[in-house]
Structure formats: structure tokens, C-alpha cells
Motif scaffolding. Sequence first.
Motif, PDB file in Angstrom:
ATOM      1  N   LYS A 115     -43.495  -7.415  48.382  1.00 16.81           N
ATOM      2  CA  LYS A 115     -44.603  -7.486  47.425  1.00 16.81           C
ATOM      3  C   LYS A 115     -45.663  -8.419  47.978  1.00 16.81           C
ATOM      4  O   LYS A 115     -45.381  -9.322  48.771  1.00 16.81           O
ATOM      5  CB  LYS A 115     -44.112  -8.024  46.082  1.00 16.81           C
ATOM      6  CG  LYS A 115     -43.168  -7.097  45.378  1.00 16.81           C
ATOM      7  CD  LYS A 115     -42.780  -7.629  44.028  1.00 16.81           C
ATOM      8  CE  LYS A 115     -41.829  -6.643  43.372  1.00 16.81           C
ATOM      9  NZ  LYS A 115     -41.390  -7.064  42.080  1.00 16.81           N
ATOM     10  N   TYR A 116     -46.892  -8.201  47.526  1.00 20.31           N
ATOM     11  CA  TYR A 116     -47.982  -9.095  47.909  1.00 20.31           C
ATOM     12  C   TYR A 116     -47.820 -10.427  47.192  1.00 20.31           C
ATOM     13  O   TYR A 116     -47.471 -10.471  46.015  1.00 20.31           O
ATOM     14  CB  TYR A 116     -49.332  -8.495  47.537  1.00 20.31           C
ATOM     15  CG  TYR A 116     -49.664  -7.287  48.359  1.00 20.31           C
ATOM     16  CD1 TYR A 116     -49.969  -7.414  49.711  1.00 20.31           C
ATOM     17  CD2 TYR A 116     -49.636  -6.020  47.810  1.00 20.31           C
ATOM     18  CE1 TYR A 116     -50.241  -6.310  50.472  1.00 20.31           C
ATOM     19  CE2 TYR A 116     -49.910  -4.910  48.570  1.00 20.31           C
ATOM     20  CZ  TYR A 116     -50.213  -5.062  49.904  1.00 20.31           C
ATOM     21  OH  TYR A 116     -50.474  -3.972  50.664  1.00 20.31           O
ATOM     22  N   THR A 119     -52.603 -10.699  44.478  1.00 19.28           N
ATOM     23  CA  THR A 119     -52.933  -9.310  44.165  1.00 19.28           C
ATOM     24  C   THR A 119     -54.397  -8.973  44.406  1.00 19.28           C
ATOM     25  O   THR A 119     -54.763  -7.807  44.373  1.00 19.28           O
ATOM     26  CB  THR A 119     -52.571  -9.004  42.706  1.00 19.28           C
ATOM     27  OG1 THR A 119     -53.275  -9.921  41.861  1.00 19.28           O
ATOM     28  CG2 THR A 119     -51.070  -9.110  42.488  1.00 19.28           C
ATOM     29  N   ALA A 131     -53.116 -10.228  54.852  1.00 15.30           N
ATOM     30  CA  ALA A 131     -52.252  -9.904  53.714  1.00 15.30           C
ATOM     31  C   ALA A 131     -51.006 -10.778  53.862  1.00 15.30           C
ATOM     32  O   ALA A 131     -50.495 -10.969  54.967  1.00 15.30           O
ATOM     33  CB  ALA A 131     -51.860  -8.437  53.717  1.00 15.30           C
ATOM     34  N   LEU A 133     -47.161 -11.070  52.566  1.00 12.06           N
ATOM     35  CA  LEU A 133     -46.093 -10.312  51.913  1.00 12.06           C
ATOM     36  C   LEU A 133     -44.861 -11.185  51.715  1.00 12.06           C
ATOM     37  O   LEU A 133     -44.497 -11.961  52.596  1.00 12.06           O
ATOM     38  CB  LEU A 133     -45.679  -9.118  52.778  1.00 12.06           C
ATOM     39  CG  LEU A 133     -46.731  -8.088  53.125  1.00 12.06           C
ATOM     40  CD1 LEU A 133     -46.141  -7.056  54.062  1.00 12.06           C
ATOM     41  CD2 LEU A 133     -47.265  -7.436  51.878  1.00 12.06           C
TER      42      LEU A 133
END
Length: 167
Positions: A115-116, A119, A131, A133
Motif C-alpha cells: 500500500k502507499y 495517498t 512513491a 510503498l
Amino acid sequence: MELTLDGCSLGRRTPDTNTMSNRLPHPPFSFAASCEKPGTLTATGYIGGKIAARHTVATPGKPAHIRLKLDESGTPPQSGCNDVLFVYATVTDSAGNVVTDYDKPVQFTVSGDAKYVYTATPQAEAGIAPALLRIGQQGGTIHLAASTDGIVSEPLKIQVQPLSPNL
């Protein structure tokens, strides 16, 4: 060091010598160059009068590709231990040059057990968008892709190892 712009020499220089650079193992080279139009810049390094290194950069064209890169920081991704990974989306032109003035949002999509951490859609800076994670509890493969302005990256496959019983 010699610097050439579109094949025309801008001169040869020796390493800078000042109170700061004298303490550096590899001091910089300074050139008075002005680039007001697109072109190709080549730096050629010499040792003993012979070419030892050469690096060329070119003014980037229009955005055409997104290259994804995983930063493992020397440790393979692991599940079950609150592991986080940085992934960078680099916007390049058709020749692979980073489009350094690209500053638009880059959307990431992920599938698999990750998941990030945040958001919000990251904004590219100097052609690169990050990004972050968080890896879940399962091992396996995570698939990541990025897109911006109709450009879609090739998927990046991240292999996640299950938590080692020794940890």
C-alpha cells in the motif's frame, strides 16, 4: 577536462584550486558556459593526455516514457516486518534523456500485498516523482506502474521475500 557544446570546444580546464577544492579528493572543474538553445554537451576527462572518461548529455525532447526504479538500499524487500520501499518514476524523452523541466502529477498503481504510505498523487520534480510503498504480510510479487499525460510505464515487478525466521 574538456567541455564541448554541439562539437565546438568550450575549452580545457584543470581542477579548481581554492581553499575548499584543495581539500577534496576529486575537485570540480568550472567552465563559463551559456546554453541558450537545445544541444549536446560532452565532458571529456584526460589523464596523462589520454582520454580516460567521456560523458554526454543532451537537451531533452518531449516526454515519451516513464522509467521506474526501485531503491532497495541494499536490502531485498521483505514482508511481515513493516518494510517500506521507495520507487522513483523518471519521465524521459524518446532518446532516454530525463525531461528535467517536467513537473506534473504522476499517478502510481499497485497490485499485490503493498500500500502507499501517502495517498496524495506525487508531483514530479526535475522529471522524477517518488512513491513510498509499505510491504504487507505476504511474500510474492508486487506489480507497480506509473502514468502521466497519457504516458504509461512498463510494469515494475518487485519480488518480496517472506519474513526470515531469524529476524
